[in-house]
Structure formats: structure tokens, C-alpha cells
Design a protein around this motif. Structure first.
Motif, PDB file in Angstrom:
ATOM      1  N   LEU A 115       0.823  -1.213   0.000  1.00 53.76           N
ATOM      2  CA  LEU A 115       0.000   0.000   0.000  1.00 53.76           C
ATOM      3  C   LEU A 115       0.856   1.261   0.000  1.00 53.76           C
ATOM      4  N   GLU A 116       2.086   1.149  -0.457  1.00 47.74           N
ATOM      5  CA  GLU A 116       2.992   2.295  -0.485  1.00 47.74           C
ATOM      6  C   GLU A 116       2.357   3.459  -1.240  1.00 47.74           C
ATOM      7  N   GLY A 117       2.415   4.623  -0.633  1.00 48.55           N
ATOM      8  CA  GLY A 117       1.864   5.824  -1.246  1.00 48.55           C
ATOM      9  C   GLY A 117       0.389   6.046  -0.960  1.00 48.55           C
ATOM     10  N   GLU A 118      -0.270   5.105  -0.310  1.00 44.99           N
ATOM     11  CA  GLU A 118      -1.700   5.219  -0.026  1.00 44.99           C
ATOM     12  C   GLU A 118      -1.975   5.967   1.279  1.00 44.99           C
ATOM     13  N   PHE A 119      -0.991   6.067   2.149  1.00 43.83           N
ATOM     14  CA  PHE A 119      -1.166   6.702   3.447  1.00 43.83           C
ATOM     15  C   PHE A 119      -0.079   7.737   3.675  1.00 43.83           C
ATOM     16  N   HIS A 120      -0.411   8.734   4.502  1.00 44.60           N
ATOM     17  CA  HIS A 120       0.572   9.740   4.875  1.00 44.60           C
ATOM     18  C   HIS A 120       0.752   9.687   6.382  1.00 44.60           C
TER      19      HIS A 120
END
Length: 81
Positions: A55-60
Motif C-alpha cells: 500500500l505504499e503511497g496510499e497513506f501519509h
């Protein structure tokens, strides 16, 4: 899946390997006890393993993540100052 005794497997190994490559995997048994399963290398073996980072890039994650709620936690431990 068919089970073949070890003596028969040694005698007919070339034919059995060819059959496995063509989609007919088999089990080799010794004294009636299953020992190994022969399958082609291209045959899928179960579901793919999900890797970390899927899920890289899906959460900050905020820069102050490790300090979030610090004041409230300190008040809970040390009371009001």
C-alpha cells in the motif's frame, strides 16, 4: 493425485517427470508413507505471498507521529503542572 512407490519411480522416472511437466503431478511413497510431491516448476503453489509495502503511497504519516498526544500523555502520568 496418484501415489507411486519409490521402486516404480526409480524404474520409470523419465516418463513420470514428463507426465508431471504435462500437468500430472504425483507423490512418491516409501513403504506406503508419502515422502515427496513431484510438480513442475512452472506450476503455481498456492496463493501469492503479499509483501510489505503493498500500500505504499496510499497513506501519509505525519512528521510528528512519534510525538502525537505527548502533552496529554504527560498530563496523565505527571498531572497538571
Amino acid at each position: 493425485m496418484r501415489e507411486i512407490n519409490i521402486h516404480e519411480a526409480k524404474t520409470h522416472l523419465s516418463r513420470l517427470v514428463e507426465e508431471a511437466v504435462n500437468g500430472e503431478p504425483f507423490i512418491i511413497a516409501k513403504a506406503g508413507k508419502p515422502m515427496v510431491k513431484v510438480v513442475p516448476l512452472t506450476m503455481a503453489e498456492g496463493p501469492a505471498i503479499e509483501r510489505l509495502g503493498a500500500l505504499e503511497g496510499e497513506f501519509h504519516i505525519p512528521d510528528d507521529f512519534d510525538r502525537m498526544g505527548q502533552e496529554e500523555i504527560e498530563r496523565m502520568f505527571y498531572g497538571e503542572e
